[in-house]
Scaffold this motif. Structure first.
Motif, PDB file in Angstrom:
ATOM      1  N   TYR A 139     139.485  -4.070 120.338  1.00  0.00           N
ATOM      2  CA  TYR A 139     138.758  -4.914 119.715  1.00  0.00           C
ATOM      3  C   TYR A 139     139.310  -6.113 119.673  1.00  0.00           C
ATOM      4  CZ  TYR A 139     135.175  -1.309 118.767  1.00  0.00           C
ATOM      5  OH  TYR A 139     134.208  -0.541 118.805  1.00  0.00           O
ATOM      6  N   VAL A 140     140.776  -6.078 120.011  1.00  0.00           N
ATOM      7  CA  VAL A 140     141.497  -7.296 119.779  1.00  0.00           C
ATOM      8  C   VAL A 140     141.731  -8.015 121.231  1.00  0.00           C
ATOM      9  CG1 VAL A 140     143.799  -8.393 119.365  1.00  0.00           C
ATOM     10  CG2 VAL A 140     142.704  -6.501 117.747  1.00  0.00           C
ATOM     11  N   TYR A 175     139.376 -11.840 117.964  1.00  0.00           N
ATOM     12  CA  TYR A 175     138.850 -10.670 118.389  1.00  0.00           C
ATOM     13  C   TYR A 175     137.777 -10.712 119.506  1.00  0.00           C
ATOM     14  CZ  TYR A 175     140.096  -9.800 113.411  1.00  0.00           C
ATOM     15  OH  TYR A 175     140.929  -9.640 112.478  1.00  0.00           O
TER      16      TYR A 175
END
Length: 57
Positions: free
Chosen positions: A19-20, A30
């Motif tokens: 999710y990064v 993000y």
């Protein structure tokens, strides 16, 4: 805004999170997928802390 800076070890861990999008010593960017997931789950009544923990943060 927090004045916390991330260590090299924390940056490596965060980089491995799906999710990064990107991470530096000063902040995290993000992915759009995480942003959508966050909004959806938050509207369902989940607390931000719960969402972050479930997503590996």
């Amino acid at each position: 805004m927090s004045k916390k800076t991330f260590t090299e070890n924390e940056i490596k861990q965060l980089t491995n999170n799906p999710y990064v999008k990107s991470v530096s010593s000063k902040g995290i960017t993000y992915t759009d997928a995480f942003k959508q997931l966050f909004i959806t789950e938050n509207k369902k009544g989940k607390l931000p802390r719960e969402i972050f923990e479930e997503c590996g943060f």
